[in-house]
Design a protein around this motif. Structure first.
Motif, PDB file in Angstrom:
ATOM      1  N   ALA A   1    -116.224 -42.902 -31.433  1.00  0.00           N
ATOM      2  CA  ALA A   1    -115.288 -42.123 -30.610  1.00  0.00           C
ATOM      3  C   ALA A   1    -114.668 -40.990 -31.409  1.00  0.00           C
ATOM      4  N   ASP A   2    -114.362 -41.254 -32.677  1.00  0.00           N
ATOM      5  CA  ASP A   2    -113.859 -40.187 -33.541  1.00  0.00           C
ATOM      6  C   ASP A   2    -114.893 -39.068 -33.665  1.00  0.00           C
ATOM      7  N   PHE A   3    -116.179 -39.447 -33.832  1.00  0.00           N
ATOM      8  CA  PHE A   3    -117.192 -38.412 -33.998  1.00  0.00           C
ATOM      9  C   PHE A   3    -117.314 -37.551 -32.743  1.00  0.00           C
ATOM     10  N   GLU A   4    -117.276 -38.146 -31.565  1.00  0.00           N
ATOM     11  CA  GLU A   4    -117.330 -37.344 -30.345  1.00  0.00           C
ATOM     12  C   GLU A   4    -116.146 -36.386 -30.263  1.00  0.00           C
ATOM     13  N   PHE A   5    -114.982 -36.875 -30.668  1.00  0.00           N
ATOM     14  CA  PHE A   5    -113.778 -36.029 -30.716  1.00  0.00           C
ATOM     15  C   PHE A   5    -113.990 -34.874 -31.695  1.00  0.00           C
ATOM     16  N   ILE A   6    -114.526 -35.198 -32.882  1.00  0.00           N
ATOM     17  CA  ILE A   6    -114.759 -34.187 -33.917  1.00  0.00           C
ATOM     18  C   ILE A   6    -115.787 -33.156 -33.452  1.00  0.00           C
ATOM     19  N   SER A   7    -116.878 -33.622 -32.866  1.00  0.00           N
ATOM     20  CA  SER A   7    -117.931 -32.711 -32.430  1.00  0.00           C
ATOM     21  C   SER A   7    -117.430 -31.748 -31.366  1.00  0.00           C
TER      22      SER A   7
ATOM     23  N   HIS B   1    -117.830 -48.817 -33.515  1.00  0.00           N
ATOM     24  CA  HIS B   1    -117.476 -48.453 -32.136  1.00  0.00           C
ATOM     25  C   HIS B   1    -115.963 -48.508 -31.928  1.00  0.00           C
ATOM     26  N   ALA B   2    -115.488 -47.566 -31.137  1.00  0.00           N
ATOM     27  CA  ALA B   2    -114.096 -47.583 -30.676  1.00  0.00           C
ATOM     28  C   ALA B   2    -114.072 -46.972 -29.282  1.00  0.00           C
ATOM     29  N   GLU B   3    -113.153 -47.429 -28.449  1.00  0.00           N
ATOM     30  CA  GLU B   3    -113.053 -46.915 -27.090  1.00  0.00           C
ATOM     31  C   GLU B   3    -112.450 -45.514 -27.054  1.00  0.00           C
ATOM     32  N   LYS B   4    -111.600 -45.231 -28.019  1.00  0.00           N
ATOM     33  CA  LYS B   4    -110.894 -43.945 -28.008  1.00  0.00           C
ATOM     34  C   LYS B   4    -110.626 -43.502 -29.433  1.00  0.00           C
TER      35      LYS B   4
END
Length: 416
Positions: A67-73, A31-34
């Motif tokens: 958070a990285d995955f949401e950014f990537i998606s 998990h990460a916030e951003k």
């Protein structure tokens, strides 16, 4: 040097002695916030009409977070192709699979997009599955090795000097072929324009992923269309060529675009076995109509309920963008209509099917619409498989090896 000698079947599902992949294991991303990711659009050459692709900085794919995955998606659905730069180390097979499979949490089997792999070779207590042109990495069998040339020592358990047998247009394209002398001088072809998928029974992946392990070194090659038009294109050696289905749709005339919006394609059962005895066009977008396909009654066992019938136009679930997403070589039958409730014309003559597919695909297959991605070692590319067509390209053997780790996972759903 070890060269696997098993005969390729072009669709692993057809081969005996298949192994089963373990069911997909549930995992939780750190998990990460951003996200730490940053996007930079790819700058295409002057005169290019390519409008997709972005570079990603700041994300270590061996340690990416939720958070990285949401950014990537979000970025992938918007830009359709992402190139991850400045990776501190080679992407591990387990992480490559984790990245790819995260796009489809409803997919439970963890299966490779073309089905089960046949046994290939046994070494040091390891069973290696796959085919000589696509062996699977034992510790993560959804990740395959593509390319041409010997692997380095201790490459994930493969025998020292194990050699990947690259695809060759001499084995598939309609003659005349490019001579060895001209190929060594830099003449090249697109091998096969396609989206990834088996085209029978198994849903096509949502995304594809390639890690560049070794890349060929040398001057640009010249891709030849060899279709009578004289068209050619200079590209970096070992490039993966890509075209946007949205661009292909936009290039159609109004009447044809109206038809494809409401029409479907039926793909041949065990399509890659079916086409394996035939010739591709020299451009790599269709099969020549010579009557050389494997007869339906000579194919591995198949059933009507597993035959894939897909719409010609697919919709991006996040952006709503429409893409003409077709596989010309596997097309077997067309269901054409120009309105939702209009009459349907069924086209079964293969020559007519292919003439229509040529009409759909050929306008997009011009240099101005093609992005030829130049792979750099340790870079990872991720593409939205339901919006782009792609093809490998050939390069001189003197340029060295091309070793890529590929991961694409069967989806939980067929395109609707």
């Amino acid at each position: 040097m070890v060269i696997a000698t098993m005969v390729e079947t072009t669709e692993a599902e057809a081969a005996p002695g298949l192994h089963l992949l373990p069911a997909k294991e549930a995992f939780t991303l750190p998990h990460a916030e951003k996200s730490t990711g940053r996007i930079q659009l790819i700058e295409h050459a002057k005169g290019s009409k390519v409008d997709f692709g972005a570079l990603v900085y700041g994300i270590d794919l061996n340690n990416f977070t939720d958070a990285d995955f949401e950014f990537i998606s979000d970025a992938l659905h918007k830009h359709k192709l992402l190139v991850f730069k400045e990776q501190p180390g080679m992407l591990r097979p387990q992480q490559q699979y984790r990245l790819t499979s995260s796009f489809d949490p409803d997919e439970k089997t963890g299966g490779f997009a073309h089905g089960k792999d046949p046994f290939l070779v046994h070494h040091n207590g390891l069973d290696i599955y796959g085919i000589p042109k696509r062996p699977a990495i034992p510790e993560q069998p959804q990740v395959h090795i593509l390319g041409r040339g010997p692997l380095g020592d201790d490459h994930y358990g493969f025998p020292p000097g194990f050699e990947i047998q690259g695809v060759d247009h001499h084995e598939f394209h309609l003659p005349p072929h490019i001579s060895e002398e001209d190929r060594e001088a830099g003449a090249s072809r697109f091998y096969q324009w396609h989206f990834d998928g088996s085209l029978y029974n198994i849903p096509p992946p949502r995304v594809g992923c390639l890690l560049a392990v070794q890349t060929p070194k040398g001057p640009n090659v010249t891709v030849q269309w060899d279709d009578g038009t004289g068209t050619q294109m200079s590209i970096p050696p070992g490039s993966t060529a890509m075209v946007a289905g949205s661009r292909a749709l936009a290039l159609l005339d109004d009447t044809t675009r109206k038809i494809v919006m409401h029409s479907r394609i039926e793909y041949a059962p065990h399509a890659f076995v079916w086409m394996s005895t035939a010739h591709s066009t020299r451009l790599g977008h269709l099969i020549e109509t010579e009557g050389l396909e494997v007869p339906l009654d000579k194919l591995p066992a198949w059933s009507d309920d597993k035959v894939c019938i897909y719409p010609m136009v697919w919709t991006n679930p996040k952006t709503g963008e429409k893409s003409l997403q077709v596989h010309g070589q596997g097309a077997f039958k067309l269901y054409l209509k120009d309105s939702p409730d209009g009459p349907e014309t069924i086209v079964t003559d293969l020559k007519e099917v292919r003439a229509f597919m040529h009409k759909l695909m050929r306008p997009a297959l011009e240099p101005e619409n093609i992005y030829a991605h130049h792979h750099h070692e340790k870079d990872v590319i991720l593409w939205y498989n339901r919006a782009l067509w792609h093809s490998i390209t050939e390069f001189p053997k003197s340029y060295g090896s091309r070793v890529m780790h590929q991961c694409n996972v069967a989806a939980s759903d067929h395109p609707q």
